[in-house]
Design an enzyme around this catalytic site. Structure first.
Site, short mmCIF file in Angstrom:
data_model
loop_
_atom_site.label_atom_id
_atom_site.label_comp_id
_atom_site.label_asym_id
_atom_site.label_seq_id
_atom_site.Cartn_x
_atom_site.Cartn_y
_atom_site.Cartn_z
CE1 TYR A 49 -3.15 -2.92 0.30
CE2 TYR A 49 -3.48 -2.41 2.61
CZ TYR A 49 -3.77 -3.18 1.51
OH TYR A 49 -4.68 -4.20 1.61
CG HIS A 62 -1.41 -8.49 -0.27
ND1 HIS A 62 -0.95 -7.20 -0.21
CD2 HIS A 62 -2.75 -8.38 -0.42
CE1 HIS A 62 -1.96 -6.35 -0.33
NE2 HIS A 62 -3.07 -7.05 -0.46
CB SER A 68 -14.27 -3.83 -0.27
OG SER A 68 -13.05 -3.28 -0.71
N PRO A 69 -16.12 -4.15 3.00
CG PRO A 69 -16.17 -3.81 5.30
CD PRO A 69 -15.23 -3.83 4.13
CG LEU A 70 -18.94 0.00 4.55
CD1 LEU A 70 -18.41 1.28 5.16
CD2 LEU A 70 -20.40 -0.23 4.95
N GLY A 71 -18.73 -2.24 0.15
CA GLY A 71 -18.83 -2.23 -1.31
C GLY A 71 -18.04 -1.11 -1.96
NE ARG A 72 -13.71 -3.14 -4.70
CZ ARG A 72 -12.43 -3.45 -4.56
NH1 ARG A 72 -11.55 -2.49 -4.42
NH2 ARG A 72 -12.03 -4.70 -4.57
N GLY A 73 -17.56 1.79 -0.87
CA GLY A 73 -18.33 3.02 -0.71
C GLY A 73 -19.74 2.95 -1.25
#
Length: 319
Positions: free
Chosen positions: A54, A120, A199-204
């Site tokens: 990252y 990773h 990404s549990p929020l769907g990438r926003g």
């Protein structure tokens, strides 16, 4: 905050994914990023997730700065195996390089031990068992406490577990990305491996708070879920999500996290954010309990996005 276990590793029910503090969503402010990580600790979030790739080391240095003086509050997770260089992105799981990658991460983080070290991505040129064998040597040396894998298939996970206990497997999972439920989720549970959805929020997407346009460096510009008819259909689903959330007096994002947390006590999502205020909102989702009927309604929603076309852009593989 509620405590859960990833294998034998105790951690908070929610973690903080730090990738966006260094890459993937456009420029970030380091001072605000440090404040965001510290806000997570203040709200009982102990699992802080970073990676050597990252920002090509920037993220680990940033996290190290943020947790300095608070090491005993942190379950520190990092990853090796994705190498970003002048020639692009490569994968490196060669056993003879594992210790060097670990030592470099320890130095950037400013710590003596990593709580959870992930491979990773599996290096296609190296059997996963060989890489995990070298990772196990790090546990024996006291440099690492627990091992994890990211974006593996069930067969790779089984081969890894045969070499050394695996505490966690990390993969994308959310209300809008359900495919892991068909393969890696049941496989991990059979093997006693904890589940860490990124990404549990769907990438926003699941927050309903998307930017009007995606700037340079924001990989959602190339994600089919955020374009054309797919986006139109997905935003309609978000509105349905928000309607359910309103009945609980919470946000759509909190509802999405609560749904994922309800999938089992072995699930520890790591939502990412650059905002201390959003950290507080996400942390509060750990206290939400959803009715069975609402869980079923949410699970039945339809979301649009072609995994094959998404993977063709390379973002799933090299996150």
């Amino acid at each position: 905050m509620e405590q859960r276990h990833l294998g034998a590793l105790p951690t908070s029910a929610l973690g903080l994914g730090c990738m966006g503090l260094s890459q993937g969503y456009g420029p970030a402010d380091d001072e605000q990023s440090v404040a965001t990580v510290r806000a997570a600790l203040d709200h009982g979030i102990t699992l802080i997730d970073t990676a050597m790739s990252y920002g090509r080391g920037h993220n680990e240095r940033l996290v190290g700065r943020a947790v300095a003086g608070r090491r005993d509050e942190v379950v520190l997770a990092t990853k090796f195996g994705i190498v970003r260089g002048e020639q692009g992105v490569t994968l490196d799981g060669r056993p003879e390089h594992v210790r060097g990658h670990c030592d470099a991460s320890l130095e950037r983080l400013g710590v003596d031990t990593i709580d959870l070290l992930y491979l990773h991505r599996v290096d296609p040129a190296v059997p996963v068992a060989e890489t995990v064998g070298a990772m196990a040597d790090l546990v024996a040396a006291g440099k690492v406490r627990h091992l994890g894998l990211s974006e593996v298939d069930p067969e790779q996970l089984a081969r890894a577990v045969a070499v050394h206990p695996i505490a966690a497997v990390q993969f994308e999972w959310s209300l809008s990305w359900r495919e892991p439920e068909h393969d890696i989720v049941p496989a991990a549970r059979r093997l006693g491996v904890g589940l860490v959805p990124y990404s549990p929020l769907g990438r926003g997407l699941l927050t309903g708070a998307l930017p009007a346009a995606y700037g340079d460096g924001d990989f959602r510009r190339d994600d089919p879920r955020f374009a054309g008819a797919n986006l139109t259909a997905n935003l309609a689903a978000v509105r349905e999500l928000a309607a359910v959330a309103a009945r609980y007096g919470i946000s759509a994002g909190q509802l999405a996290l609560a749904w994922l947390l309800a999938q089992g006590p072995d699930v520890v999502p790591i939502p990412g954010t650059r905002s201390p205020a959003r950290v507080a909102e996400n942390a509060a989702a750990a206290h939400v309990r959803l009715a069975a009927a609402d869980l079923a309604t949410l699970a039945a929603q339809n979301w649009r996005g072609d995994r094959r076309s998404f993977a063709a852009h390379g973002t799933a593989r090299t996150r």
